[in-house]
Motif scaffolding. Structure first.
Motif, short mmCIF file in Angstrom:
data_model
loop_
_atom_site.label_atom_id
_atom_site.label_comp_id
_atom_site.label_asym_id
_atom_site.label_seq_id
_atom_site.Cartn_x
_atom_site.Cartn_y
_atom_site.Cartn_z
N PHE A 253 -6.86 -7.65 27.15
CA PHE A 253 -6.40 -6.86 28.29
C PHE A 253 -6.50 -7.66 29.58
O PHE A 253 -5.59 -7.60 30.42
N ALA A 254 -7.57 -8.39 29.77
CA ALA A 254 -7.72 -9.20 30.98
C ALA A 254 -6.67 -10.29 31.03
O ALA A 254 -6.11 -10.58 32.09
N HIS A 255 -6.38 -10.88 29.88
CA HIS A 255 -5.35 -11.92 29.82
C HIS A 255 -3.97 -11.35 30.15
O HIS A 255 -3.14 -12.02 30.75
N LEU A 256 -3.73 -10.10 29.78
CA LEU A 256 -2.43 -9.47 30.05
C LEU A 256 -2.34 -8.93 31.48
O LEU A 256 -1.30 -8.41 31.87
N GLY A 257 -3.41 -9.03 32.25
CA GLY A 257 -3.37 -8.62 33.64
C GLY A 257 -3.90 -7.24 33.92
O GLY A 257 -3.86 -6.78 35.06
N ALA A 258 -4.39 -6.54 32.91
CA ALA A 258 -4.93 -5.18 33.08
C ALA A 258 -6.46 -5.29 33.19
O ALA A 258 -7.19 -4.95 32.26
N VAL A 259 -6.92 -5.75 34.33
CA VAL A 259 -8.34 -6.04 34.49
C VAL A 259 -9.16 -4.75 34.47
O VAL A 259 -10.26 -4.72 33.91
N ASP A 260 -8.64 -3.67 35.07
CA ASP A 260 -9.37 -2.41 35.07
C ASP A 260 -9.52 -1.85 33.66
O ASP A 260 -10.58 -1.33 33.30
N VAL A 261 -8.49 -1.96 32.86
CA VAL A 261 -8.56 -1.51 31.46
C VAL A 261 -9.53 -2.40 30.68
O VAL A 261 -10.30 -1.91 29.85
N ALA A 262 -9.51 -3.69 30.97
CA ALA A 262 -10.42 -4.61 30.30
C ALA A 262 -11.87 -4.28 30.63
O ALA A 262 -12.74 -4.28 29.75
N PHE A 263 -12.14 -3.98 31.90
CA PHE A 263 -13.51 -3.63 32.29
C PHE A 263 -13.95 -2.34 31.61
O PHE A 263 -15.08 -2.24 31.12
N THR A 264 -13.06 -1.35 31.56
CA THR A 264 -13.39 -0.09 30.90
C THR A 264 -13.65 -0.30 29.41
O THR A 264 -14.60 0.26 28.85
N GLU A 265 -12.82 -1.09 28.76
CA GLU A 265 -13.00 -1.38 27.33
C GLU A 265 -14.32 -2.11 27.10
O GLU A 265 -15.04 -1.81 26.14
N LEU A 266 -14.66 -3.02 27.98
CA LEU A 266 -15.90 -3.76 27.83
C LEU A 266 -17.11 -2.86 27.99
O LEU A 266 -18.06 -2.93 27.20
N VAL A 267 -17.09 -2.00 28.99
CA VAL A 267 -18.23 -1.13 29.24
C VAL A 267 -18.35 -0.05 28.17
O VAL A 267 -19.43 0.17 27.62
N LEU A 268 -17.25 0.61 27.88
CA LEU A 268 -17.30 1.73 26.92
C LEU A 268 -17.29 1.25 25.47
O LEU A 268 -18.10 1.69 24.65
N GLY A 269 -16.36 0.36 25.14
CA GLY A 269 -16.20 -0.06 23.75
C GLY A 269 -17.31 -0.94 23.25
O GLY A 269 -17.88 -0.72 22.18
N ALA A 270 -17.64 -1.97 24.01
CA ALA A 270 -18.66 -2.92 23.56
C ALA A 270 -20.05 -2.51 24.01
O ALA A 270 -21.03 -2.83 23.35
N GLY A 271 -20.16 -1.79 25.09
CA GLY A 271 -21.47 -1.45 25.63
C GLY A 271 -22.01 -0.14 25.14
O GLY A 271 -22.89 -0.09 24.27
N ILE A 272 -21.51 0.93 25.69
CA ILE A 272 -22.09 2.25 25.42
C ILE A 272 -21.91 2.66 23.96
O ILE A 272 -22.85 3.15 23.32
N THR A 273 -20.72 2.44 23.42
CA THR A 273 -20.48 2.81 22.02
C THR A 273 -21.39 2.02 21.07
O THR A 273 -21.93 2.57 20.11
N GLY A 274 -21.56 0.74 21.34
CA GLY A 274 -22.44 -0.08 20.50
C GLY A 274 -23.88 0.38 20.55
O GLY A 274 -24.55 0.46 19.52
N VAL A 275 -24.35 0.72 21.73
CA VAL A 275 -25.72 1.21 21.87
C VAL A 275 -25.89 2.54 21.14
O VAL A 275 -26.89 2.75 20.44
N LEU A 276 -24.92 3.43 21.28
CA LEU A 276 -25.01 4.72 20.59
C LEU A 276 -24.96 4.55 19.07
O LEU A 276 -25.67 5.26 18.34
N MET A 277 -24.14 3.61 18.58
CA MET A 277 -24.08 3.39 17.13
C MET A 277 -25.38 2.80 16.60
O MET A 277 -25.85 3.19 15.53
#
Length: 81
Positions: free
Chosen positions: A44-68
């Protein structure tokens, strides 16, 4: 040269997704899914959607991983078949 980065990111995405599906150890599968979310954020960051990349990083890799990982700590680490 840009297409090469896209190609390798997509290839790694496919490999981590397939790896997460085939792992028997659930903690390893959670780690693979975290890597998948991180790679998605990079794409996403490479495609220019930095806000979507940040959201994916925080939610997908961060919070979801901790909850799992927390759920695995409560329920157990091995899949039963």
């Amino acid at each position: 040269m840009i297409w090469a980065l896209d190609f390798w990111l997509l290839l790694l995405l496919i490999l981590t997704g397939v790896l997460a599906l085939h792992l028997r150890n659930l903690l390893a599968a959670v780690i693979a899914l975290g890597a998948y979310s991180f790679l998605m954020a990079l794409l996403f960051a490479h495609l220019g959607a930095v806000d979507v990349a940040f959201t994916e990083l925080v939610l997908g890799a961060g919070i979801t991983g901790v909850l799992m990982v927390f759920a695995l700590a409560v329920l157990g680490r091995r899949a039963e078949d």
